[in-house]
Design a protein around this motif. Structure first.
Motif, PDB file in Angstrom:
ATOM      1  N   ALA A   9       0.821  -1.215   0.000  1.00 21.75           N
ATOM      2  CA  ALA A   9       0.000   0.000   0.000  1.00 21.75           C
ATOM      3  C   ALA A   9       0.849   1.257   0.000  1.00 21.75           C
ATOM      4  CB  ALA A   9      -0.942  -0.009   1.197  1.00 21.75           C
ATOM      5  N   LYS A  10       1.838   1.339   0.898  1.00 22.76           N
ATOM      6  CA  LYS A  10       2.622   2.573   0.976  1.00 22.76           C
ATOM      7  C   LYS A  10       3.389   2.818  -0.313  1.00 22.76           C
ATOM      8  CE  LYS A  10       6.987   1.209   3.022  1.00 22.76           C
ATOM      9  NZ  LYS A  10       7.989   1.550   3.986  1.00 22.76           N
ATOM     10  N   ASP A  11       3.835   1.747  -0.960  1.00 28.79           N
ATOM     11  CA  ASP A  11       4.558   1.890  -2.219  1.00 28.79           C
ATOM     12  C   ASP A  11       3.616   2.305  -3.353  1.00 28.79           C
ATOM     13  OD1 ASP A  11       6.898   1.130  -0.924  1.00 28.79           O
ATOM     14  OD2 ASP A  11       6.569  -0.997  -1.374  1.00 28.79           O
ATOM     15  N   LEU A  12       2.407   1.762  -3.332  1.00 31.57           N
ATOM     16  CA  LEU A  12       1.423   2.139  -4.345  1.00 31.57           C
ATOM     17  C   LEU A  12       1.080   3.615  -4.215  1.00 31.57           C
ATOM     18  CD1 LEU A  12      -0.554   1.560  -6.637  1.00 31.57           C
ATOM     19  CD2 LEU A  12      -2.210   0.872  -4.905  1.00 31.57           C
ATOM     20  N   PHE A  13       0.863   4.069  -2.984  1.00 30.60           N
ATOM     21  CA  PHE A  13       0.521   5.472  -2.803  1.00 30.60           C
ATOM     22  C   PHE A  13       1.685   6.381  -3.163  1.00 30.60           C
ATOM     23  CE2 PHE A  13      -3.071   3.688  -0.567  1.00 30.60           C
ATOM     24  CZ  PHE A  13      -4.088   4.490  -1.048  1.00 30.60           C
ATOM     25  N   ALA A  14       2.897   5.934  -2.916  1.00 33.50           N
ATOM     26  CA  ALA A  14       4.058   6.722  -3.334  1.00 33.50           C
ATOM     27  C   ALA A  14       4.083   6.838  -4.860  1.00 33.50           C
ATOM     28  CB  ALA A  14       5.344   6.087  -2.822  1.00 33.50           C
ATOM     29  N   ALA A  15       3.780   5.734  -5.540  1.00 30.43           N
ATOM     30  CA  ALA A  15       3.733   5.755  -7.005  1.00 30.43           C
ATOM     31  C   ALA A  15       2.605   6.668  -7.494  1.00 30.43           C
ATOM     32  CB  ALA A  15       3.544   4.339  -7.545  1.00 30.43           C
ATOM     33  N   LEU A  16       1.457   6.593  -6.830  1.00 28.60           N
ATOM     34  CA  LEU A  16       0.337   7.454  -7.224  1.00 28.60           C
ATOM     35  C   LEU A  16       0.696   8.925  -7.057  1.00 28.60           C
ATOM     36  CD1 LEU A  16      -2.694   5.512  -5.716  1.00 28.60           C
ATOM     37  CD2 LEU A  16      -2.162   5.833  -8.139  1.00 28.60           C
ATOM     38  N   ARG A  17       1.415   9.249  -5.981  1.00 38.08           N
ATOM     39  CA  ARG A  17       1.829  10.642  -5.765  1.00 38.08           C
ATOM     40  C   ARG A  17       2.727  11.117  -6.904  1.00 38.08           C
ATOM     41  NH1 ARG A  17       2.872   8.387  -0.712  1.00 38.08           N
ATOM     42  NH2 ARG A  17       1.093   8.722   0.640  1.00 38.08           N
ATOM     43  N   ASN A  18       3.593  10.223  -7.388  1.00 38.71           N
ATOM     44  CA  ASN A  18       4.507  10.580  -8.477  1.00 38.71           C
ATOM     45  C   ASN A  18       3.793  10.674  -9.811  1.00 38.71           C
ATOM     46  OD1 ASN A  18       6.811  10.795  -6.894  1.00 38.71           O
ATOM     47  ND2 ASN A  18       7.252   8.614  -7.070  1.00 38.71           N
ATOM     48  N   GLU A  19       2.861   9.761 -10.051  1.00 39.74           N
ATOM     49  CA  GLU A  19       2.232   9.656 -11.360  1.00 39.74           C
ATOM     50  C   GLU A  19       1.004  10.544 -11.532  1.00 39.74           C
ATOM     51  OE1 GLU A  19       1.520   5.502 -12.124  1.00 39.74           O
ATOM     52  OE2 GLU A  19       3.536   4.988 -11.484  1.00 39.74           O
ATOM     53  N   PRO A  21      -0.300  14.020 -10.236  1.00 43.74           N
ATOM     54  CA  PRO A  21      -0.046  15.235  -9.464  1.00 43.74           C
ATOM     55  C   PRO A  21      -1.228  15.672  -8.602  1.00 43.74           C
ATOM     56  CG  PRO A  21       0.671  15.511 -11.737  1.00 43.74           C
ATOM     57  CD  PRO A  21      -0.060  14.200 -11.661  1.00 43.74           C
ATOM     58  N   GLU A  22      -2.444  15.444  -9.074  1.00 44.36           N
ATOM     59  CA  GLU A  22      -3.625  15.846  -8.310  1.00 44.36           C
ATOM     60  C   GLU A  22      -3.720  15.091  -6.990  1.00 44.36           C
ATOM     61  OE1 GLU A  22      -3.706  14.814 -11.470  1.00 44.36           O
ATOM     62  OE2 GLU A  22      -4.583  16.421 -12.678  1.00 44.36           O
ATOM     63  N   PHE A  23      -3.295  13.837  -6.988  1.00 37.71           N
ATOM     64  CA  PHE A  23      -3.326  13.009  -5.774  1.00 37.71           C
ATOM     65  C   PHE A  23      -2.371  13.589  -4.737  1.00 37.71           C
ATOM     66  CE2 PHE A  23      -1.900   9.452  -3.170  1.00 37.71           C
ATOM     67  CZ  PHE A  23      -3.105   8.865  -2.808  1.00 37.71           C
ATOM     68  N   ALA A  24      -1.160  13.863  -5.142  1.00 37.79           N
ATOM     69  CA  ALA A  24      -0.167  14.437  -4.230  1.00 37.79           C
ATOM     70  C   ALA A  24      -0.621  15.804  -3.740  1.00 37.79           C
ATOM     71  CB  ALA A  24       1.191  14.535  -4.920  1.00 37.79           C
ATOM     72  N   GLN A  25      -1.202  16.590  -4.632  1.00 39.66           N
ATOM     73  CA  GLN A  25      -1.668  17.923  -4.242  1.00 39.66           C
ATOM     74  C   GLN A  25      -2.791  17.835  -3.217  1.00 39.66           C
ATOM     75  OE1 GLN A  25      -0.211  20.876  -5.109  1.00 39.66           O
ATOM     76  NE2 GLN A  25      -1.547  21.657  -3.509  1.00 39.66           N
ATOM     77  N   ALA A  26      -3.690  16.879  -3.386  1.00 35.65           N
ATOM     78  CA  ALA A  26      -4.792  16.719  -2.427  1.00 35.65           C
ATOM     79  C   ALA A  26      -4.255  16.387  -1.039  1.00 35.65           C
ATOM     80  CB  ALA A  26      -5.752  15.626  -2.889  1.00 35.65           C
ATOM     81  N   GLU A  27      -3.256  15.522  -0.971  1.00 35.48           N
ATOM     82  CA  GLU A  27      -2.646  15.203   0.331  1.00 35.48           C
ATOM     83  C   GLU A  27      -1.983  16.436   0.938  1.00 35.48           C
ATOM     84  OE1 GLU A  27      -1.516  10.614   0.787  1.00 35.48           O
ATOM     85  OE2 GLU A  27      -0.127  11.754  -0.455  1.00 35.48           O
ATOM     86  N   ARG A  28      -1.283  17.190   0.110  1.00 34.89           N
ATOM     87  CA  ARG A  28      -0.628  18.411   0.615  1.00 34.89           C
ATOM     88  C   ARG A  28      -1.666  19.426   1.089  1.00 34.89           C
ATOM     89  NH1 ARG A  28       2.857  17.336  -3.641  1.00 34.89           N
ATOM     90  NH2 ARG A  28       1.798  18.751  -5.055  1.00 34.89           N
ATOM     91  N   ASP A  29      -2.735  19.554   0.334  1.00 37.17           N
ATOM     92  CA  ASP A  29      -3.779  20.512   0.689  1.00 37.17           C
ATOM     93  C   ASP A  29      -4.431  20.151   2.018  1.00 37.17           C
ATOM     94  OD1 ASP A  29      -3.253  21.890  -1.633  1.00 37.17           O
ATOM     95  OD2 ASP A  29      -5.037  21.158  -2.698  1.00 37.17           O
ATOM     96  N   LEU A  30      -4.628  18.878   2.252  1.00 32.81           N
ATOM     97  CA  LEU A  30      -5.266  18.450   3.501  1.00 32.81           C
ATOM     98  C   LEU A  30      -4.310  18.584   4.684  1.00 32.81           C
ATOM     99  CD1 LEU A  30      -7.262  15.329   2.339  1.00 32.81           C
ATOM    100  CD2 LEU A  30      -8.159  17.559   2.965  1.00 32.81           C
ATOM    101  N   GLY A  31      -3.048  18.281   4.485  1.00 33.79           N
ATOM    102  CA  GLY A  31      -2.032  18.454   5.513  1.00 33.79           C
ATOM    103  C   GLY A  31      -2.455  18.017   6.892  1.00 33.79           C
ATOM    104  N   SER A  32      -2.320  18.936   7.850  1.00 32.34           N
ATOM    105  CA  SER A  32      -2.610  18.603   9.244  1.00 32.34           C
ATOM    106  C   SER A  32      -4.098  18.349   9.465  1.00 32.34           C
ATOM    107  CB  SER A  32      -2.109  19.701  10.172  1.00 32.34           C
ATOM    108  OG  SER A  32      -2.719  20.928   9.860  1.00 32.34           O
ATOM    109  N   ARG A  33      -4.953  18.847   8.591  1.00 30.59           N
ATOM    110  CA  ARG A  33      -6.388  18.565   8.742  1.00 30.59           C
ATOM    111  C   ARG A  33      -6.656  17.076   8.674  1.00 30.59           C
ATOM    112  NH1 ARG A  33      -9.494  22.144   4.550  1.00 30.59           N
ATOM    113  NH2 ARG A  33      -7.562  21.845   3.428  1.00 30.59           N
ATOM    114  N   LEU A  34      -5.919  16.367   7.801  1.00 24.53           N
ATOM    115  CA  LEU A  34      -6.099  14.926   7.677  1.00 24.53           C
ATOM    116  C   LEU A  34      -5.646  14.211   8.946  1.00 24.53           C
ATOM    117  CD1 LEU A  34      -7.000  12.664   5.806  1.00 24.53           C
ATOM    118  CD2 LEU A  34      -4.691  12.604   4.871  1.00 24.53           C
ATOM    119  N   VAL A  35      -4.534  14.636   9.520  1.00 22.11           N
ATOM    120  CA  VAL A  35      -4.035  14.038  10.761  1.00 22.11           C
ATOM    121  C   VAL A  35      -5.025  14.287  11.896  1.00 22.11           C
ATOM    122  CG1 VAL A  35      -2.183  14.090  12.490  1.00 22.11           C
ATOM    123  CG2 VAL A  35      -1.622  14.238  10.056  1.00 22.11           C
ATOM    124  N   VAL A  36      -5.501  15.525  12.023  1.00 21.44           N
ATOM    125  CA  VAL A  36      -6.477  15.856  13.071  1.00 21.44           C
ATOM    126  C   VAL A  36      -7.751  15.036  12.866  1.00 21.44           C
ATOM    127  CG1 VAL A  36      -7.965  17.672  14.013  1.00 21.44           C
ATOM    128  CG2 VAL A  36      -5.553  18.154  13.541  1.00 21.44           C
TER     129      VAL A  36
END
Length: 142
Positions: A9-19, A21-36
Protein backbone atom coordinates in the motif's frame (compact mmCIF):
# COMPACT_ATOMS: atom_id res chain seq x y z
CA UNK A 1 3.13 -0.08 -15.72
CA UNK A 2 3.44 -3.65 -14.54
CA UNK A 3 5.98 -2.49 -11.93
CA UNK A 4 3.00 -2.08 -9.52
CA UNK A 5 2.20 -5.81 -9.46
CA UNK A 6 2.28 -7.11 -5.88
CA UNK A 7 2.89 -3.60 -4.58
CA UNK A 8 2.44 -2.79 -0.89
CA UNK A 9 0.00 0.00 0.00
CA UNK A 10 2.62 2.57 0.98
CA UNK A 11 4.56 1.89 -2.22
CA UNK A 12 1.42 2.14 -4.35
CA UNK A 13 0.52 5.47 -2.80
CA UNK A 14 4.06 6.72 -3.33
CA UNK A 15 3.73 5.76 -7.00
CA UNK A 16 0.34 7.45 -7.22
CA UNK A 17 1.83 10.64 -5.76
CA UNK A 18 4.51 10.58 -8.48
CA UNK A 19 2.23 9.66 -11.36
CA UNK A 20 -0.88 11.68 -10.51
CA UNK A 21 -0.05 15.23 -9.46
CA UNK A 22 -3.62 15.85 -8.31
CA UNK A 23 -3.33 13.01 -5.77
CA UNK A 24 -0.17 14.44 -4.23
CA UNK A 25 -1.67 17.92 -4.24
CA UNK A 26 -4.79 16.72 -2.43
CA UNK A 27 -2.65 15.20 0.33
CA UNK A 28 -0.63 18.41 0.61
CA UNK A 29 -3.78 20.51 0.69
CA UNK A 30 -5.27 18.45 3.50
CA UNK A 31 -2.03 18.45 5.51
CA UNK A 32 -2.61 18.60 9.24
CA UNK A 33 -6.39 18.56 8.74
CA UNK A 34 -6.10 14.93 7.68
CA UNK A 35 -4.03 14.04 10.76
CA UNK A 36 -6.48 15.86 13.07
CA UNK A 37 -9.44 14.19 11.34
CA UNK A 38 -7.99 10.70 11.85
CA UNK A 39 -7.23 11.44 15.50
CA UNK A 40 -10.70 12.84 16.17
CA UNK A 41 -12.30 9.75 14.63
CA UNK A 42 -10.02 7.43 16.63
CA UNK A 43 -10.61 9.25 19.93
CA UNK A 44 -14.36 9.51 19.38
CA UNK A 45 -14.68 5.80 18.65
CA UNK A 46 -12.39 4.83 21.57
CA UNK A 47 -14.66 6.75 23.92
CA UNK A 48 -17.84 5.33 22.41
CA UNK A 49 -19.15 8.72 21.28
CA UNK A 50 -21.41 9.23 18.32
CA UNK A 51 -20.85 12.29 16.17
CA UNK A 52 -24.01 13.74 17.74
CA UNK A 53 -22.75 13.22 21.29
CA UNK A 54 -19.36 14.73 20.45
CA UNK A 55 -21.12 17.70 18.87
CA UNK A 56 -23.15 18.24 22.03
CA UNK A 57 -20.03 17.98 24.23
CA UNK A 58 -18.20 20.42 21.98
CA UNK A 59 -21.10 22.82 21.54
CA UNK A 60 -21.33 22.50 17.76
CA UNK A 61 -23.62 20.72 15.30
CA UNK A 62 -23.22 17.14 14.10
CA UNK A 63 -22.54 18.32 10.50
CA UNK A 64 -19.59 20.32 11.89
CA UNK A 65 -18.17 17.11 13.42
CA UNK A 66 -18.62 15.42 10.02
CA UNK A 67 -16.63 18.26 8.43
CA UNK A 68 -13.85 17.87 11.00
CA UNK A 69 -13.71 14.09 10.54
CA UNK A 70 -13.82 14.50 6.76
CA UNK A 71 -10.79 16.84 6.88
CA UNK A 72 -12.93 19.58 5.35
CA UNK A 73 -12.89 21.93 8.34
CA UNK A 74 -10.57 24.82 9.04
CA UNK A 75 -10.61 24.98 12.82
CA UNK A 76 -9.77 27.75 15.21
CA UNK A 77 -7.39 27.09 18.07
CA UNK A 78 -10.35 27.39 20.45
CA UNK A 79 -12.08 24.48 18.71
CA UNK A 80 -8.92 22.36 18.89
CA UNK A 81 -8.56 23.18 22.58
CA UNK A 82 -12.19 22.22 23.26
CA UNK A 83 -11.76 18.96 21.34
CA UNK A 84 -8.69 18.12 23.40
CA UNK A 85 -10.54 18.90 26.66
CA UNK A 86 -13.51 16.71 25.66
CA UNK A 87 -11.16 13.82 24.89
CA UNK A 88 -8.91 14.46 27.90
CA UNK A 89 -5.75 14.84 25.81
CA UNK A 90 -3.23 17.59 25.08
CA UNK A 91 -4.11 19.76 22.10
CA UNK A 92 -0.76 18.91 20.49
CA UNK A 93 -1.69 15.20 20.47
CA UNK A 94 -4.38 15.95 17.89
CA UNK A 95 -1.56 16.73 15.43
CA UNK A 96 0.48 13.57 16.05
CA UNK A 97 0.48 10.76 13.55
CA UNK A 98 -0.53 7.58 15.36
CA UNK A 99 1.88 4.72 14.93
CA UNK A 100 0.21 1.45 14.08
CA UNK A 101 1.29 -1.90 15.40
CA UNK A 102 3.64 -3.76 13.09
CA UNK A 103 1.45 -6.84 13.03
CA UNK A 104 -1.66 -4.90 12.01
CA UNK A 105 0.21 -2.87 9.41
CA UNK A 106 1.85 -5.97 7.93
CA UNK A 107 -1.53 -7.67 7.61
CA UNK A 108 -3.04 -4.58 6.03
CA UNK A 109 -0.36 -3.99 3.43
CA UNK A 110 -0.17 -7.65 2.46
CA UNK A 111 -3.70 -7.42 1.05
CA UNK A 112 -3.97 -6.21 -2.54
CA UNK A 113 -5.43 -2.76 -3.12
CA UNK A 114 -8.18 -2.67 -5.69
CA UNK A 115 -8.68 0.22 -8.12
CA UNK A 116 -12.15 0.80 -6.65
CA UNK A 117 -10.53 1.55 -3.27
CA UNK A 118 -8.18 4.05 -4.90
CA UNK A 119 -11.13 5.65 -6.71
CA UNK A 120 -13.08 5.94 -3.43
CA UNK A 121 -10.16 7.76 -1.79
CA UNK A 122 -9.85 10.09 -4.75
CA UNK A 123 -13.56 10.84 -4.58
CA UNK A 124 -13.32 11.43 -0.80
CA UNK A 125 -10.45 13.85 -1.39
CA UNK A 126 -12.09 15.52 -4.40
CA UNK A 127 -9.37 14.38 -6.78
CA UNK A 128 -10.04 13.17 -10.30
CA UNK A 129 -6.93 11.42 -11.61
CA UNK A 130 -6.38 11.33 -15.33
CA UNK A 131 -6.20 7.57 -15.64
CA UNK A 132 -7.02 4.91 -13.08
CA UNK A 133 -5.96 2.28 -15.57
CA UNK A 134 -2.48 3.79 -15.84
CA UNK A 135 -2.17 4.30 -12.07
CA UNK A 136 -3.26 0.79 -11.16
CA UNK A 137 -2.00 -1.28 -14.09
CA UNK A 138 -0.62 -4.57 -12.86
CA UNK A 139 -1.78 -4.11 -9.26
CA UNK A 140 -3.00 -7.34 -7.65
CA UNK A 141 -6.76 -7.60 -7.47
CA UNK A 142 -7.43 -5.40 -10.50
Amino acid sequence: MSQHQGTRAKDLFAALRNEIPEFAQAERDLGSRLVVAKNVIRLRIQRGYTQQRLAEELGVTQPRIAEIEGARANMKVDTLDRLARVFGVETSSLFKVEKKSTRRTAAYVSQPIKPAQVRERHEDWGVAPRSYAAATAGVEGT
